[in-house]
Motif scaffolding. Structure first.
Motif, PDB file in Angstrom:
ATOM      1  N   VAL A  35     -18.562   2.116  33.118  1.00 51.29           N
ATOM      2  CA  VAL A  35     -19.271   3.010  34.047  1.00 51.29           C
ATOM      3  C   VAL A  35     -18.732   2.803  35.468  1.00 51.29           C
ATOM      4  O   VAL A  35     -18.499   3.760  36.210  1.00 51.29           O
ATOM      5  CB  VAL A  35     -20.798   2.806  33.987  1.00 51.29           C
ATOM      6  CG1 VAL A  35     -21.500   3.682  35.032  1.00 51.29           C
ATOM      7  CG2 VAL A  35     -21.342   3.146  32.602  1.00 51.29           C
ATOM      8  N   GLU A  36     -18.508   1.553  35.832  1.00 51.70           N
ATOM      9  CA  GLU A  36     -17.930   1.249  37.153  1.00 51.70           C
ATOM     10  C   GLU A  36     -16.562   1.905  37.303  1.00 51.70           C
ATOM     11  O   GLU A  36     -16.249   2.483  38.349  1.00 51.70           O
ATOM     12  CB  GLU A  36     -17.758  -0.274  37.321  1.00 51.70           C
ATOM     13  CG  GLU A  36     -19.030  -1.013  37.681  1.00 51.70           C
ATOM     14  CD  GLU A  36     -19.405  -0.901  39.154  1.00 51.70           C
ATOM     15  OE1 GLU A  36     -18.670  -0.261  39.918  1.00 51.70           O
ATOM     16  OE2 GLU A  36     -20.471  -1.444  39.523  1.00 51.70           O
ATOM     17  N   LEU A  37     -15.751   1.806  36.253  1.00 52.06           N
ATOM     18  CA  LEU A  37     -14.397   2.382  36.297  1.00 52.06           C
ATOM     19  C   LEU A  37     -14.469   3.895  36.524  1.00 52.06           C
ATOM     20  O   LEU A  37     -13.748   4.442  37.368  1.00 52.06           O
ATOM     21  CB  LEU A  37     -13.659   2.083  34.983  1.00 52.06           C
ATOM     22  CG  LEU A  37     -12.231   2.611  34.904  1.00 52.06           C
ATOM     23  CD1 LEU A  37     -11.286   1.777  35.762  1.00 52.06           C
ATOM     24  CD2 LEU A  37     -11.736   2.638  33.447  1.00 52.06           C
ATOM     25  N   ALA A  38     -15.339   4.553  35.765  1.00 52.39           N
ATOM     26  CA  ALA A  38     -15.477   6.008  35.897  1.00 52.39           C
ATOM     27  C   ALA A  38     -15.961   6.376  37.298  1.00 52.39           C
ATOM     28  O   ALA A  38     -15.437   7.308  37.931  1.00 52.39           O
ATOM     29  CB  ALA A  38     -16.445   6.542  34.841  1.00 52.39           C
ATOM     30  N   HIS A  39     -16.934   5.651  37.774  1.00 51.89           N
ATOM     31  CA  HIS A  39     -17.508   5.929  39.088  1.00 51.89           C
ATOM     32  C   HIS A  39     -16.451   5.770  40.182  1.00 51.89           C
ATOM     33  O   HIS A  39     -16.308   6.623  41.063  1.00 51.89           O
ATOM     34  CB  HIS A  39     -18.688   4.968  39.312  1.00 51.89           C
ATOM     35  CG  HIS A  39     -19.490   5.275  40.534  1.00 51.89           C
ATOM     36  ND1 HIS A  39     -19.425   4.512  41.684  1.00 51.89           N
ATOM     37  CD2 HIS A  39     -20.365   6.276  40.809  1.00 51.89           C
ATOM     38  CE1 HIS A  39     -20.214   5.026  42.599  1.00 51.89           C
ATOM     39  NE2 HIS A  39     -20.811   6.085  42.089  1.00 51.89           N
ATOM     40  N   LYS A  40     -15.676   4.710  40.062  1.00 55.94           N
ATOM     41  CA  LYS A  40     -14.632   4.426  41.063  1.00 55.94           C
ATOM     42  C   LYS A  40     -13.568   5.535  41.093  1.00 55.94           C
ATOM     43  O   LYS A  40     -13.075   5.890  42.158  1.00 55.94           O
ATOM     44  CB  LYS A  40     -13.981   3.089  40.696  1.00 55.94           C
ATOM     45  CG  LYS A  40     -12.940   2.587  41.675  1.00 55.94           C
ATOM     46  CD  LYS A  40     -12.550   1.158  41.313  1.00 55.94           C
ATOM     47  CE  LYS A  40     -11.058   0.974  41.396  1.00 55.94           C
ATOM     48  NZ  LYS A  40     -10.592  -0.223  40.698  1.00 55.94           N
ATOM     49  N   HIS A  41     -13.247   6.096  39.919  1.00 56.24           N
ATOM     50  CA  HIS A  41     -12.175   7.097  39.848  1.00 56.24           C
ATOM     51  C   HIS A  41     -12.700   8.528  39.723  1.00 56.24           C
ATOM     52  O   HIS A  41     -11.938   9.436  39.401  1.00 56.24           O
ATOM     53  CB  HIS A  41     -11.246   6.788  38.670  1.00 56.24           C
ATOM     54  CG  HIS A  41     -10.475   5.516  38.843  1.00 56.24           C
ATOM     55  ND1 HIS A  41      -9.343   5.425  39.612  1.00 56.24           N
ATOM     56  CD2 HIS A  41     -10.706   4.269  38.373  1.00 56.24           C
ATOM     57  CE1 HIS A  41      -8.888   4.179  39.592  1.00 56.24           C
ATOM     58  NE2 HIS A  41      -9.699   3.458  38.846  1.00 56.24           N
ATOM     59  N   ASP A  42     -13.999   8.712  39.968  1.00 58.46           N
ATOM     60  CA  ASP A  42     -14.596  10.046  39.915  1.00 58.46           C
ATOM     61  C   ASP A  42     -14.372  10.711  38.554  1.00 58.46           C
ATOM     62  O   ASP A  42     -13.974  11.868  38.459  1.00 58.46           O
ATOM     63  CB  ASP A  42     -14.014  10.919  41.044  1.00 58.46           C
ATOM     64  CG  ASP A  42     -14.775  12.234  41.201  1.00 58.46           C
ATOM     65  OD1 ASP A  42     -15.965  12.268  40.854  1.00 58.46           O
ATOM     66  OD2 ASP A  42     -14.172  13.225  41.659  1.00 58.46           O
ATOM     67  N   ARG A  43     -14.635   9.960  37.488  1.00 57.59           N
ATOM     68  CA  ARG A  43     -14.498  10.485  36.139  1.00 57.59           C
ATOM     69  C   ARG A  43     -15.888  10.570  35.485  1.00 57.59           C
ATOM     70  O   ARG A  43     -16.826   9.901  35.902  1.00 57.59           O
ATOM     71  CB  ARG A  43     -13.615   9.574  35.273  1.00 57.59           C
ATOM     72  CG  ARG A  43     -12.184   9.454  35.756  1.00 57.59           C
ATOM     73  CD  ARG A  43     -11.474  10.797  35.681  1.00 57.59           C
ATOM     74  NE  ARG A  43     -10.038  10.635  35.628  1.00 57.59           N
ATOM     75  CZ  ARG A  43      -9.230  10.506  36.677  1.00 57.59           C
ATOM     76  NH1 ARG A  43      -9.731  10.504  37.903  1.00 57.59           N
ATOM     77  NH2 ARG A  43      -7.923  10.387  36.509  1.00 57.59           N
ATOM     78  N   LEU A  44     -15.972  11.379  34.432  1.00 56.06           N
ATOM     79  CA  LEU A  44     -17.194  11.446  33.637  1.00 56.06           C
ATOM     80  C   LEU A  44     -17.224  10.265  32.671  1.00 56.06           C
ATOM     81  O   LEU A  44     -16.225   9.559  32.507  1.00 56.06           O
ATOM     82  CB  LEU A  44     -17.237  12.765  32.860  1.00 56.06           C
ATOM     83  CG  LEU A  44     -17.161  14.043  33.710  1.00 56.06           C
ATOM     84  CD1 LEU A  44     -16.924  15.255  32.821  1.00 56.06           C
ATOM     85  CD2 LEU A  44     -18.420  14.229  34.513  1.00 56.06           C
ATOM     86  N   VAL A  45     -18.375  10.069  32.029  1.00 60.22           N
ATOM     87  CA  VAL A  45     -18.544   8.989  31.054  1.00 60.22           C
ATOM     88  C   VAL A  45     -19.095   9.583  29.761  1.00 60.22           C
ATOM     89  O   VAL A  45     -19.980  10.434  29.798  1.00 60.22           O
ATOM     90  CB  VAL A  45     -19.554   7.929  31.570  1.00 60.22           C
ATOM     91  CG1 VAL A  45     -19.831   6.864  30.510  1.00 60.22           C
ATOM     92  CG2 VAL A  45     -19.058   7.280  32.858  1.00 60.22           C
ATOM     93  N   ASP A  46     -18.535   9.166  28.635  1.00 58.56           N
ATOM     94  CA  ASP A  46     -19.109   9.537  27.338  1.00 58.56           C
ATOM     95  C   ASP A  46     -18.888   8.376  26.375  1.00 58.56           C
ATOM     96  O   ASP A  46     -17.766   8.115  25.948  1.00 58.56           O
ATOM     97  CB  ASP A  46     -18.457  10.818  26.800  1.00 58.56           C
ATOM     98  CG  ASP A  46     -19.204  11.380  25.586  1.00 58.56           C
ATOM     99  OD1 ASP A  46     -19.882  10.594  24.887  1.00 58.56           O
ATOM    100  OD2 ASP A  46     -19.091  12.596  25.339  1.00 58.56           O
TER     101      ASP A  46
END
Ligand code: FE2
Length: 413
Positions: free
Chosen positions: A201-212
């Protein structure tokens, strides 16, 4: 060959009594107006024939890299998720760019013929060469005219439990994956699973990506990674961009725990995806009788105001040998399995393969409204009930004002 149209006449919109005329210009809906009665279509006009016209279907959860590989190199005899992963691991060794592109495009053609214009695919990134991911990034460009494709970097064999799992995920994000995935219930330990969810979740948040995240895809009532995912989404105020796929274990949680969990889920605003055909097939495999259904609590989540959509998950792959691309079949099975055949649910059921899927994909422009891209499908039926009774192929699929599918009524082809 595609035809560009300027109006859809004799269209029936959900919840609207009178027939509508939907004007299109420059690939967008420009005016939606009420007709006095049925009209004859003119040149460059598509006849809705009084059928329901809804936004395009959304396939929110599929594995295109594995599609059409059932039986290669061997069949999954036990029918378990875990033997499926073993079969896939063997098939993955012979993966090539052309192999992935060919099967993915064959599957997407099947989807487009069934009125699906938005697809989120998971791609296994527990492969040091990232063959599937690189091929799918090419596919995303090649199919852009017919389908919007989101790519999830999916660590099939774990982020903590597969060598260089995290490095491969970071590389996949760098190469252009839209969504960060995970599989906490498959990690070697519970601690690994918890750490993996927090990290991704941190990785997605940092790179402005979605999470699934493939989350709790197991009948084990002790599998409780959903609460970790929801808490992280809440902490970062990221819930509308985070999807929990499967959450099968919720079907086995006790009600006391669920009442606490639902408070968190509502606060987090997480999206949910359930894959009914896949879960009915893969789950319950270690039960005697009575056997569990292995599905999450779909009606309860919807009643709580959360967005839930249905997906197919597989098309003829090591986890599920069937699948024909028709989301009405998936919807039919899901409504049965979730005790949702009351007329109230049936009337709202198309949301499970349209709007709620669009919410999971975080689509900014979706729906039949003036100003939005002219994308929709004409169904065979005047109500969701009629559509479900027939489960017939879409009559037409319109994308940016162009007719990409157009078939005669009552066709099964
Ligand atoms: Fe999946």
């Amino acid at each position: 060959m595609t035809q560009t149209i300027r109006t859809i006449v004799n269209a029936r919109l959900q919840g609207v009594e009178q027939l509508q005329s939907i004007a299109i210009s420059d690939g967008r809906f420009t005016r939606i107006s009420t007709q006095a009665g049925r009209v004859e279509p003119g040149a460059d006009e598509l006849d809705g024939s009084c059928n329901l016209v809804v936004p395009p279907f959304v396939e929110p959860h599929i594995h295109l890299d594995a599609a059409m590989t059932a039986g290669e190199p061997r069949w999954n005899q036990s029918g378990t998720l875990f033997e499926g992963i073993e079969c896939w691991s063997e098939r993955k060794a012979s993966l090539t760019r052309d192999d992935v592109i060919s099967r993915a495009e064959q599957t997407l053609k099947l989807f487009a013929d069934n009125g699906i214009q938005y697809v989120r695919t998971h791609v296994d990134v527990t492969d040091p060469k990232l063959t599937g991911l690189k091929a799918m990034l090419e596919v995303r460009e090649r199919v852009a005219g017919t389908v919007d494709l989101q790519i999830v970097a999916f660590p099939q064999e774990g982020l903590w439990s597969f060598p260089q799992g995290r490095e491969l995920m970071e590389e996949a994000v760098r190469l252009g994956a839209d969504v960060v995935g995970g599989i906490p219930h498959f990690e070697f330990t519970r601690d690994y699973g918890v750490e993996s969810v927090r990290w991704l979740v941190e990785l997605a948040h940092k790179h402005d990506r979605l999470v699934d995240v493939h989350c709790d895809e197991i009948d084990d009532p002790e599998s409780r990674f959903l609460e970790v995912l929801a808490a992280e989404a809440l902490r970062l105020d990221y819930g509308s961009r985070v999807t929990a796929s499967h959450t099968c274990a919720m079907g086995s949680y006790n009600d006391h725990y669920c009442s606490r969990l639902f408070r968190l889920l509502k606060k987090s605003g997480l999206r949910f995806l359930s894959m009914p055909t896949e879960s009915l097939h893969l789950q319950g495999r270690f039960d005697g009788y009575p056997k569990r259904r292995g599905l999450t609590r779909v009606p309860e989540l919807l009643d709580a105001g959360l967005k839930v959509a249905f997906g197919q998950d597989s098309i003829r792959d090591p986890w599920y040998p069937l699948g024909n691309g028709n989301l009405l079949r998936t919807l039919d099975v899901g409504l049965h399995a979730c005790h949702m055949l009351g007329m109230g649910w049936i009337e709202k059921s198309l949301e499970l393969i349209t709007d709620n899927g669009a919410a999971a994909l975080d689509l900014e422009e979706y729906g039949i409204k003036e100003g939005l891209p002219a994308r929709c499908v004409v169904l065979q039926g005047q109500s969701p009930y009629e559509v479900l009774l027939g489960q017939l192929p879409v009559l037409a699929s319109i994308r940016d004002g162009r007719v990409s599918v157009n078939r005669p009524a009552d066709s099964n082809n």
